[in-house]
Scaffold this motif. Sequence first.
Motif, PDB file in Angstrom:
ATOM      1  N   UNK A  70       0.837  -1.203   0.000  1.00 38.45           N
ATOM      2  CA  UNK A  70       0.000   0.000   0.000  1.00 38.45           C
ATOM      3  C   UNK A  70       0.876   1.259   0.000  1.00 38.45           C
ATOM      4  N   UNK A  71       1.979   1.223   0.792  1.00 36.83           N
ATOM      5  CA  UNK A  71       2.883   2.375   0.833  1.00 36.83           C
ATOM      6  C   UNK A  71       3.493   2.627  -0.549  1.00 36.83           C
ATOM      7  N   UNK A  72       3.881   1.534  -1.243  1.00 36.32           N
ATOM      8  CA  UNK A  72       4.450   1.667  -2.591  1.00 36.32           C
ATOM      9  C   UNK A  72       3.406   2.254  -3.536  1.00 36.32           C
ATOM     10  N   UNK A  73       2.142   1.812  -3.396  1.00 35.35           N
ATOM     11  CA  UNK A  73       1.078   2.339  -4.251  1.00 35.35           C
ATOM     12  C   UNK A  73       0.863   3.828  -3.974  1.00 35.35           C
ATOM     13  N   UNK A  74       0.966   4.231  -2.693  1.00 41.65           N
ATOM     14  CA  UNK A  74       0.806   5.649  -2.357  1.00 41.65           C
ATOM     15  C   UNK A  74       1.941   6.474  -2.972  1.00 41.65           C
ATOM     16  N   UNK A  75       3.182   5.950  -2.896  1.00 45.69           N
ATOM     17  CA  UNK A  75       4.318   6.651  -3.507  1.00 45.69           C
ATOM     18  C   UNK A  75       4.088   6.797  -5.012  1.00 45.69           C
ATOM     19  N   UNK A  76       3.615   5.709  -5.659  1.00 44.66           N
ATOM     20  CA  UNK A  76       3.346   5.764  -7.098  1.00 44.66           C
ATOM     21  C   UNK A  76       2.265   6.802  -7.387  1.00 44.66           C
ATOM     22  N   UNK A  77       1.271   6.908  -6.482  1.00 42.45           N
ATOM     23  CA  UNK A  77       0.189   7.876  -6.670  1.00 42.45           C
ATOM     24  C   UNK A  77       0.723   9.309  -6.578  1.00 42.45           C
ATOM     25  N   UNK A  78       1.684   9.539  -5.675  1.00 39.30           N
ATOM     26  CA  UNK A  78       2.273  10.876  -5.555  1.00 39.30           C
ATOM     27  C   UNK A  78       2.965  11.249  -6.872  1.00 39.30           C
ATOM     28  N   UNK A  79       3.745  10.295  -7.413  1.00 37.73           N
ATOM     29  CA  UNK A  79       4.411  10.522  -8.700  1.00 37.73           C
ATOM     30  C   UNK A  79       3.374  10.860  -9.771  1.00 37.73           C
ATOM     31  N   UNK A  80       2.286  10.076  -9.803  1.00 34.88           N
ATOM     32  CA  UNK A  80       1.247  10.282 -10.821  1.00 34.88           C
ATOM     33  C   UNK A  80       0.588  11.655 -10.660  1.00 34.88           C
ATOM     34  N   UNK A  81       0.359  12.077  -9.400  1.00 37.91           N
ATOM     35  CA  UNK A  81      -0.293  13.370  -9.180  1.00 37.91           C
ATOM     36  C   UNK A  81       0.552  14.525  -9.712  1.00 37.91           C
ATOM     37  N   UNK A  82       1.868  14.497  -9.392  1.00 41.11           N
ATOM     38  CA  UNK A  82       2.759  15.565  -9.886  1.00 41.11           C
ATOM     39  C   UNK A  82       2.767  15.563 -11.409  1.00 41.11           C
ATOM     40  N   UNK A  83       2.871  14.351 -11.985  1.00 42.01           N
ATOM     41  CA  UNK A  83       2.934  14.237 -13.443  1.00 42.01           C
ATOM     42  C   UNK A  83       1.622  14.695 -14.080  1.00 42.01           C
ATOM     43  N   UNK A  84       0.509  14.422 -13.409  1.00 38.07           N
ATOM     44  CA  UNK A  84      -0.799  14.833 -13.931  1.00 38.07           C
ATOM     45  C   UNK A  84      -0.891  16.358 -13.962  1.00 38.07           C
ATOM     46  N   UNK A  85      -0.526  17.000 -12.835  1.00 40.83           N
ATOM     47  CA  UNK A  85      -0.641  18.460 -12.749  1.00 40.83           C
ATOM     48  C   UNK A  85       0.280  19.140 -13.760  1.00 40.83           C
TER      49      UNK A  85
END
Lengths: 166, 422
Positions: A96-111
């Motif tokens: 879950x922690x790895x998925x959250x880290x991946x989500x942070x990367x995705x959020x920055x890339x999305x914005x």
Amino acid sequence: MQAVLTALVRGVDAVNWMIGWLMAVLMAVMTVLISWQVFARYVMGNSLTFSEEVARFSTVWLTMLGAAYAYRYGALIAVELLPGLLGRRMATTLKIAVALASAVFALVLLREGLAITARVLPQTAPSTRVSMAWLYAAMPAGAAMILLNALAVIADSLRPQPKVQL
Amino acid sequence: MTAILFGVLLILLLAGVPVAFALGLAAIATIWQGELMPMLIVPQEMIRSINSFPLLAIPFFILAGNLMQSGGISQRLVAFSRTLVGSMNGGLAMVAIVTSAFFAAISGSGAATTAAVGAILIPAMVAQGYSASYAAANQAAAGALGVIIPPSIPLILYAISANQSVGDMFAAGFLPGFVVVGGLMIFAWLHALRHPSVRDAPAGLAEIGRAGRNAILALLMPVLILGGIYGGVVTPTEAAVIAVVYSLIVGVLIYRELPVRALPIILRDSAITSAVVLSIIATAGLYGRIILSLQVPAAISDFVIGAIDSPWLFIILVNVLLLFVGMFLEAAAAILIFTPILLPIAINFGIHPVHFGIIMVVNLAMGMFTPPVGLNLFIASTLSRTSIARLSVAVLPFVALMLVLLMIISFVPWLSLALTGR
């Protein structure tokens, strides 16, 4: 709660199913265009101008959408040393922690991806004359898919018996 | 800031964050903390890294490899290699090595070579009395030939990031590839002295000829691809797409072992594998850009040139560094990140850029079957139903052997440069 998680996983998997076939189509388009380019150049003696650009743009889309797809089904290359050493519960927490880290990367890339796509909207690609946004939009699109799939991975981990449907 | 760039990456990698995302996150953390440049550089550099025509060779070589695997080409290569070396002491282990070398000459990846050849030969070796862990270790090591013998995805990446011609890098890979084949063959022969197994009956010339004729379309392929690139007739990307069309025609129309209805799945799976490699290239490009803006290469280069004065010592240091890096980082990322750092120092020491590329690629090829993390190791483990733990032990002699071969390739530049005409 369980019903919501299941619906989320099913929904994301349905989108993934479509993206999987879209990637097959992109791969086919790239192959046809570049073989046509080779044929045109060496057999017909004239060169195509648009094929290379379309193939490059397709590759960028294939990369971004494919990264999200591969992440969901565990195909992205990762060091899987630590999860193997941990117990079942700890391994789930780590996942879950790895998925959250991946989500942070995705959020920055999305914005940032949306910002740059908006900025290049008036620019046109050299040979096809389409807007450069066609290229750059692959970034926010891929980022959105990574984000969705990270949520699906978390939802999967929270369900009692995680089942991955390919 | 440099500490954040490397520290965050190491922590994320060890925690199991996918390599592609970990590189991106480490770059983002550094930009955010140091307020180096606008965050907009993240999508910008990722696009710049993958929006390149030479890189298109990667998905095409992956697709060609998958088509050949399903199209009956690997079986014919195995049958031909069996008539050549199957009757020797340690015969079937040698067949695995020779077939891997042939397959490596038509595919660009170590994983594809391990999977295509191992799927046939690991079970065959076990049936002839080899232990499953030895068969798997032998295959994982032979799979490394996939990236040393051209065409090779890591060689393409090195050529791009070092500004060398792909044709030169491909020509340079041949002799080092033969050195590795020779080393592995001797090792197989020695192993068979102590662990005898069943051998094939010796094949007559007629039989070799027959198997050769059956495999001729596969054997001609490297001539076509590499001849075309090296002769300057086609670009590597065009050669890769020719390989796709060729394996499609051979598999569907000539051997008739590749049903047309299987094509959509092969296309989709090849696209996913390509995305796995290309997404790492995208974020590795971004990460490399941050390294450059922090002027890390200059700092390291000043330090190294001040601290050591012998090119030999430098080569040994590079080998130690890359072996360590190769254990954790994927080959594509390692090449894109470390080439700009190490190449200027190598040139300063009078090492030819082409030779240096071969040293890097052989080194990272070794990382593919070195525990704890190695793609070939995982594939061979699955194919042989041997645990990673047992396989990690069985593969150690091969790691030692490869170290010796790596030293030979590192210290005999002639092996890399002879065929490039330099």
